[in-house]
Design a protein around this motif. Sequence first.
Motif, PDB file in Angstrom:
ATOM      1  N   SER A  13    -136.692  -8.249  12.046  1.00 35.55           N
ATOM      2  CA  SER A  13    -137.447  -8.144  10.783  1.00 35.55           C
ATOM      3  C   SER A  13    -136.944  -9.137   9.740  1.00 35.55           C
ATOM      4  N   THR A  14    -135.745  -9.700   9.960  1.00 37.68           N
ATOM      5  CA  THR A  14    -135.171 -10.651   8.987  1.00 37.68           C
ATOM      6  C   THR A  14    -135.290 -12.097   9.464  1.00 37.68           C
ATOM      7  N   ILE A  15    -135.879 -12.307  10.639  1.00 41.31           N
ATOM      8  CA  ILE A  15    -135.960 -13.662  11.211  1.00 41.31           C
ATOM      9  C   ILE A  15    -137.406 -14.139  11.193  1.00 41.31           C
ATOM     10  N   PRO A  16    -137.674 -15.305  10.622  1.00 43.23           N
ATOM     11  CA  PRO A  16    -139.044 -15.837  10.628  1.00 43.23           C
ATOM     12  C   PRO A  16    -139.560 -16.043  12.056  1.00 43.23           C
ATOM     13  N   GLU A  17    -140.870 -16.022  12.180  1.00 42.17           N
ATOM     14  CA  GLU A  17    -141.508 -16.102  13.500  1.00 42.17           C
ATOM     15  C   GLU A  17    -141.118 -17.358  14.275  1.00 42.17           C
ATOM     16  N   GLN A  18    -140.921 -18.475  13.548  1.00 41.56           N
ATOM     17  CA  GLN A  18    -140.656 -19.748  14.241  1.00 41.56           C
ATOM     18  C   GLN A  18    -139.195 -19.898  14.668  1.00 41.56           C
ATOM     19  N   VAL A  19    -138.356 -18.902  14.351  1.00 44.43           N
ATOM     20  CA  VAL A  19    -136.937 -18.973  14.723  1.00 44.43           C
ATOM     21  C   VAL A  19    -136.704 -18.127  15.977  1.00 44.43           C
ATOM     22  N   THR A  20    -136.070 -18.726  16.982  1.00 41.97           N
ATOM     23  CA  THR A  20    -135.804 -18.049  18.257  1.00 41.97           C
ATOM     24  C   THR A  20    -134.501 -17.263  18.177  1.00 41.97           C
ATOM     25  N   LEU A  21    -134.545 -16.013  18.646  1.00 43.53           N
ATOM     26  CA  LEU A  21    -133.347 -15.157  18.677  1.00 43.53           C
ATOM     27  C   LEU A  21    -132.750 -15.164  20.077  1.00 43.53           C
ATOM     28  N   VAL A  22    -131.507 -15.641  20.187  1.00 43.80           N
ATOM     29  CA  VAL A  22    -130.752 -15.543  21.433  1.00 43.80           C
ATOM     30  C   VAL A  22    -129.802 -14.355  21.286  1.00 43.80           C
ATOM     31  N   ALA A  23    -129.965 -13.351  22.142  1.00 47.85           N
ATOM     32  CA  ALA A  23    -129.075 -12.186  22.112  1.00 47.85           C
ATOM     33  C   ALA A  23    -127.826 -12.522  22.915  1.00 47.85           C
ATOM     34  N   VAL A  24    -126.694 -12.650  22.225  1.00 50.76           N
ATOM     35  CA  VAL A  24    -125.453 -13.066  22.878  1.00 50.76           C
ATOM     36  C   VAL A  24    -124.830 -11.839  23.552  1.00 50.76           C
ATOM     37  N   SER A  25    -124.926 -11.851  24.879  1.00 48.70           N
ATOM     38  CA  SER A  25    -124.601 -10.653  25.655  1.00 48.70           C
ATOM     39  C   SER A  25    -123.306 -10.788  26.449  1.00 48.70           C
ATOM     40  N   LYS A  26    -122.514 -11.818  26.163  1.00 47.25           N
ATOM     41  CA  LYS A  26    -121.268 -12.044  26.912  1.00 47.25           C
ATOM     42  C   LYS A  26    -120.375 -10.798  26.840  1.00 47.25           C
ATOM     43  N   THR A  27    -119.754 -10.494  27.951  1.00 47.14           N
ATOM     44  CA  THR A  27    -118.833  -9.359  28.151  1.00 47.14           C
ATOM     45  C   THR A  27    -119.526  -7.989  28.133  1.00 47.14           C
ATOM     46  N   LYS A  28    -120.805  -7.956  27.849  1.00 47.85           N
ATOM     47  CA  LYS A  28    -121.509  -6.665  27.766  1.00 47.85           C
ATOM     48  C   LYS A  28    -122.080  -6.283  29.136  1.00 47.85           C
ATOM     49  N   PRO A  29    -122.096  -4.978  29.452  1.00 52.52           N
ATOM     50  CA  PRO A  29    -122.611  -4.552  30.755  1.00 52.52           C
ATOM     51  C   PRO A  29    -124.125  -4.702  30.851  1.00 52.52           C
ATOM     52  N   VAL A  30    -124.622  -4.779  32.085  1.00 51.00           N
ATOM     53  CA  VAL A  30    -126.055  -4.920  32.326  1.00 51.00           C
ATOM     54  C   VAL A  30    -126.838  -3.784  31.665  1.00 51.00           C
ATOM     55  N   SER A  31    -126.252  -2.583  31.624  1.00 49.66           N
ATOM     56  CA  SER A  31    -126.955  -1.445  31.001  1.00 49.66           C
ATOM     57  C   SER A  31    -127.279  -1.723  29.530  1.00 49.66           C
ATOM     58  N   ASP A  32    -126.363  -2.399  28.815  1.00 48.40           N
ATOM     59  CA  ASP A  32    -126.622  -2.767  27.413  1.00 48.40           C
ATOM     60  C   ASP A  32    -127.733  -3.815  27.331  1.00 48.40           C
ATOM     61  N   LEU A  33    -127.660  -4.801  28.227  1.00 51.88           N
ATOM     62  CA  LEU A  33    -128.684  -5.855  28.228  1.00 51.88           C
ATOM     63  C   LEU A  33    -130.057  -5.265  28.534  1.00 51.88           C
ATOM     64  N   MET A  34    -130.093  -4.287  29.439  1.00 49.31           N
ATOM     65  CA  MET A  34    -131.379  -3.673  29.799  1.00 49.31           C
ATOM     66  C   MET A  34    -131.973  -2.905  28.618  1.00 49.31           C
ATOM     67  N   GLN A  35    -131.121  -2.323  27.776  1.00 46.36           N
ATOM     68  CA  GLN A  35    -131.641  -1.670  26.564  1.00 46.36           C
ATOM     69  C   GLN A  35    -132.345  -2.691  25.675  1.00 46.36           C
ATOM     70  N   ALA A  36    -131.725  -3.865  25.541  1.00 46.02           N
ATOM     71  CA  ALA A  36    -132.338  -4.937  24.737  1.00 46.02           C
ATOM     72  C   ALA A  36    -133.610  -5.438  25.417  1.00 46.02           C
ATOM     73  N   TYR A  37    -133.559  -5.578  26.729  1.00 44.10           N
ATOM     74  CA  TYR A  37    -134.724  -6.035  27.497  1.00 44.10           C
ATOM     75  C   TYR A  37    -135.895  -5.068  27.301  1.00 44.10           C
ATOM     76  N   GLU A  38    -135.600  -3.776  27.389  1.00 47.03           N
ATOM     77  CA  GLU A  38    -136.658  -2.767  27.249  1.00 47.03           C
ATOM     78  C   GLU A  38    -137.213  -2.717  25.826  1.00 47.03           C
ATOM     79  N   SER A  39    -136.469  -3.286  24.883  1.00 44.26           N
ATOM     80  CA  SER A  39    -136.954  -3.390  23.503  1.00 44.26           C
ATOM     81  C   SER A  39    -137.702  -4.705  23.269  1.00 44.26           C
ATOM     82  N   GLY A  40    -137.895  -5.474  24.339  1.00 42.49           N
ATOM     83  CA  GLY A  40    -138.689  -6.697  24.232  1.00 42.49           C
ATOM     84  C   GLY A  40    -137.904  -7.996  24.205  1.00 42.49           C
ATOM     85  N   GLN A  41    -136.563  -7.934  24.211  1.00 39.91           N
ATOM     86  CA  GLN A  41    -135.763  -9.157  24.160  1.00 39.91           C
ATOM     87  C   GLN A  41    -135.772  -9.849  25.524  1.00 39.91           C
ATOM     88  N   ARG A  42    -136.054 -11.143  25.543  1.00 37.57           N
ATOM     89  CA  ARG A  42    -136.132 -11.878  26.810  1.00 37.57           C
ATOM     90  C   ARG A  42    -135.178 -13.076  26.875  1.00 37.57           C
TER      91      ARG A  42
END
Length: 220
Positions: A13-42
């Motif tokens: 909600s704080t990032i303009p449409e033309q700005v790409t969000l990279v979710a930095v997932s280093k050291t985090k388990p796949v289960s955490d990444l899947m939560q982000a994935y299921e929320s639409g993060q690709r």
Amino acid sequence: MNSIKQNLVQIKSTIPEQVTLVAVSKTKPVSDLMQAYESGQRIFGENKIQEMADKWEEMPKDIQWHMIGHVQSNKVKFMAPFVSLIHGVDSLKLLQEINKQALKNNRIIDCLLQIYIAEEETKFGLDENELNELLSSSELKELKNIRILGLMGMATFTDNQNQIKKEFTDLKSIFDSIQTIKNENCKLSTISMGMSGDYQLAIECGSTMVRIGSSIFGGR
């Protein structure tokens, strides 16, 4: 404590449409990444090639994987089949290795050139002269399996907002100065700068891609 989904919604909600969000997932388990994935993060960013390759194997194949850490040439082959964007490219030698491995995989791999903007010895990157030399070199023109999309930089780790702003502004002005480069393997559209603590300032200074980890996934 907010969930990963709530954090993502709040940040987006704080990032303009033309700005790409990279979710930095280093050291985090796949289960955490899947939560982000299921929320639409690709788009996910990792800083270790082996960890990224393991997650790529396990996770859905519509994810774009960004390599945001320092890259050793001998590890490029492990990510060449799937990596979407390599952020931290800081030498012609590394570009040549990425090109070689991309060719083996019948791919064109997108890259960002890392520029040294911080007042810290620990950060990697090219200075402005090295950047201009690289972009105008005949060797670069020969690399048909890479595409340079723009620049990446990391500000000094400091609370001094004026200093961070100056470093981001410097990177934007360097980016603007190379727009005249005519080279088939350069499509200069991306400035990757800004992390959890300073991404809003980075966007104000012209960032088109932010790398956010702890504000999404919590501390490490």
